[in-house]
Design an enzyme around this catalytic site. Structure first.
Site, PDB file in Angstrom:
ATOM      1  CG  HIS A  61      -1.951  -1.163   1.316  1.00 15.47           C
ATOM      2  ND1 HIS A  61      -3.127  -0.964   0.441  1.00 15.47           N
ATOM      3  CD2 HIS A  61      -1.924  -2.350   1.853  1.00 15.47           C
ATOM      4  CE1 HIS A  61      -3.754  -2.225   0.693  1.00 15.47           C
ATOM      5  NE2 HIS A  61      -3.001  -2.988   1.495  1.00 15.47           N
ATOM      6  CG  LEU A  62       3.484   2.143  -2.845  1.00 21.94           C
ATOM      7  CD1 LEU A  62       3.846   2.101  -4.434  1.00 21.94           C
ATOM      8  CD2 LEU A  62       4.754   2.342  -1.937  1.00 21.94           C
ATOM      9  CG  HIS A 231      -3.962 -10.368   2.998  1.00 18.74           C
ATOM     10  ND1 HIS A 231      -5.247 -10.870   2.937  1.00 18.74           N
ATOM     11  CD2 HIS A 231      -4.192  -8.966   2.827  1.00 18.74           C
ATOM     12  CE1 HIS A 231      -5.993  -9.985   2.751  1.00 18.74           C
ATOM     13  NE2 HIS A 231      -5.406  -8.872   2.650  1.00 18.74           N
ATOM     14  CG  ASN A 277      -9.179  -7.054   7.424  1.00 17.70           C
ATOM     15  OD1 ASN A 277      -9.253  -7.946   7.630  1.00 17.70           O
ATOM     16  ND2 ASN A 277      -9.738  -6.182   6.713  1.00 17.70           N
ATOM     17  CG  ASP A 304      -1.506  -6.124   3.929  1.00 23.53           C
ATOM     18  OD1 ASP A 304      -1.738  -5.335   3.330  1.00 23.53           O
ATOM     19  OD2 ASP A 304      -2.620  -6.735   4.405  1.00 23.53           O
ATOM     20  CG  HIS A 308      -2.722   2.893   8.923  1.00 23.66           C
ATOM     21  ND1 HIS A 308      -3.864   3.438   8.075  1.00 23.66           N
ATOM     22  CD2 HIS A 308      -2.821   1.496   8.732  1.00 23.66           C
ATOM     23  CE1 HIS A 308      -4.127   2.151   7.442  1.00 23.66           C
ATOM     24  NE2 HIS A 308      -3.738   1.300   7.885  1.00 23.66           N
TER      25      HIS A 308
HETATM   26  O1  DOR Z   1      -4.558  -4.565   7.488  1.00 18.08           O
HETATM   27  C1  DOR Z   1      -4.803  -4.222   6.241  1.00 18.08           C
HETATM   28  N1  DOR Z   1      -4.481  -2.956   5.904  1.00 18.08           N
HETATM   29  N2  DOR Z   1      -5.290  -4.955   5.439  1.00 18.08           N
HETATM   30  C2  DOR Z   1      -5.835  -4.773   4.012  1.00 18.08           C
HETATM   31  O2  DOR Z   1      -6.478  -5.493   3.568  1.00 18.08           O
HETATM   32  C3  DOR Z   1      -5.748  -3.104   3.881  1.00 18.08           C
HETATM   33  C4  DOR Z   1      -4.586  -2.497   4.584  1.00 18.08           C
HETATM   34  C5  DOR Z   1      -4.817  -1.026   4.348  1.00 18.08           C
HETATM   35  O3  DOR Z   1      -5.156  -0.632   3.305  1.00 18.08           O
HETATM   36  O4  DOR Z   1      -4.489  -0.248   5.570  1.00 18.08           O
END
Ligand code: DOR
Length: 427
Positions: A61-62, A231, A277, A304, A308
């Site tokens: 996730h960039l 995952h 997740n 993954d 954040h």
């Molecule tokens: O833990 C997760 N974070 N699982 C995901 O599928 C999405 C990801 C996110 O975009 O933060």
């Protein structure tokens, strides 16, 4: 001017060999026991290290466009390069989502601008990842997109998934599923287990993942489509994939470093660093995932990587977003957790993911003269501990702070250019 990697153990098709490597114009130009350097060559010492194909992450996730306060394509690329990656598949849950050619081209262009790894945008399966209407799969495929997913959520409607699979066969693309039946996970903050009951918090049952794995295996059987499972986190999923592969279905699967190494028990702290997740599961699930990785049921390790910002991860467990960093710690966590040879590591972190993402013409290849120089030089025995101050990622939400890990990236070479030298990013 050449780049010379000296005194390395190089993983080649005939096994590990003590060789020097010369790189010119983005390509391996010489492999021999000793290569003399001239004044303007860049010489990388690789004593005690292995030269492996650069890692390929199927699941990064960039955050750009839309959430540049947590990561940008440049900072995520730098984190990837430091982690030994030369290609990152960018997940589509950006804002706007990666469901149109302009967004796909923007992500690619930002990747090229950063110039640290190849940024490979995935496309959405459905418009806006909303699960209602198919994204323009054919247009995106024509534009070079090879892997499609609604990651962040699974495609809930089996009729839409069936249709996507039918198109995917014609288009020669791979669909990658985030397996979660959302009706079973509403409000969940962790695995459904005795801990979640004792803590009094809503749980995410293993079944929510396994039902979708099962459904998509059946749909793959019906349509002949290729499907990749993102995952995977439960013993039941590993069992389903093992059986489907035995039946000859074109299915692939990945596991994350955190699902191989961390258990649900960590959530007892109510620390949202451990919220992810799918959620961290039981020790028995971990054992099944490791076994699946070692016997080839699971094809790839994927991070993954989910950055954040601090203020979001400091929210209470039920409000904090799920996700943790992965790119800079993946090698160390995997090697500290699963006993693996250099060849096995290259298979699950580079060759297999490159094949799944359709990048095998330039990534995931063992060293040979004439091949593209996308390589990492790794010290498989080096111990180190994770210092959040040293991370290249813009966020710091890693559960591995303070842990001692074994296996460290020393240099990364992307398209023949040294982008990480002695662990330090060069741009
Ligand atoms: O833990 C997760 N974070 N699982 C995901 O599928 C999405 C990801 C996110 O975009 O933060």
């Amino acid at each position: 001017m050449s780049v010379i990697i000296s005194e390395a153990t190089v993983l080649t098709e005939s096994g590990e060999q003590r060789l020097d490597v010369r790189i010119d114009n983005g390509v391996i130009s010489e492999l021999s026991v000793s290569i003399a350097s001239s004044g303007d060559d860049v010489v990388l010492s690789a004593q005690g290290c292995h030269v492996l194909p650069g890692f390929v992450d199927l699941h990064t996730h960039l955050r750009e466009p839309g959430k540049e306060d947590s990561e940008t394509i440049e900072t995520g690329s730098r984190a990837g390069a430091k982690g030994g990656y030369t290609a990152l598949v960018a997940m589509p849950n950006t804002t706007p989502a990666q469901d149109s050619i302009p967004i796909i081209e923007f992500v690619r262009a930002q990747g090229r601008r950063a110039g640290l790894v190849e940024v490979v945008p995935s496309g959405c399966i459905t418009v806006g990842r909303a699960g209602v209407a198919l994204a323009p799969l054919a247009d995106l495929a024509r534009n070079g997109v090879k892997i499609f997913t609604d990651d962040g959520s699974g495609v809930q409607d089996p009729a839409i998934m069936r249709r996507a699979m039918e198109y995917s066969r014609e288009l020669g693309i791979t669909l990658a599923q985030h397996c979660e039946v959302s009706a079973l996970t509403a409000g969940a903050v962790m695995n459904e287990c005795s801990c979640s009951s004792e803590m009094g918090v809503p749980g995410w049952p293993a079944l929510a993942e396994e039902l979708m794995v099962h459904r998509d295996i059946e749909l793959a059987k019906l349509t002949g489509a290729r499907i990749h499972f993102l995952h995977l986190s439960t013993a039941g999923s590993v069992h389903l994939v093992r059986e489907a592969k035995k039946a000859g279905l074109p299915i692939t699967a990945e596991v994350t470093p955190h699902h191989l190494s961390l258990t649900e028990e960590l959530l007892r702290s109510f620390d949202s660093t451990f919220k992810v997740n799918p959620p961290l599961r039981s020790a028995a699930d971990i054992e099944a995932l490791k076994e699946g990785l070692l016997d080839g049921t699971i094809d790839a390790v994927a991070t993954d990587h989910a950055p954040h910002v601090k203020r979001d991860k400091e929210l209470p467990l039920d409000q904090a977003p799920p996700g943790m960093l992965g790119l800079e710690t993946a090698l160390g966590v995997v090697l500290s957790t699963v006993p693996m040879s250099a060849a096995q590591l290259a298979t699950v972190m580079s060759t297999n993911p490159a094949r799944i993402a359709g990048l095998s013409d330039r990534h995931g290849m063992l060293a040979a003269v004439g091949r593209p120089a996308n390589l990492c030089v790794v010290d498989l025995g080096a111990q180190w501990s994770v210092d959040p101050q040293q991370l290249a990622s813009k966020s710091t939400n890693t559960p591995f702070v303070g842990r001692t890990l074994r296996g460290k990236v020393r240099h990364t070479i992307f398209e023949g250019v040294v982008v990480v030298n002695e662990g330090v990013a060069q741009r």
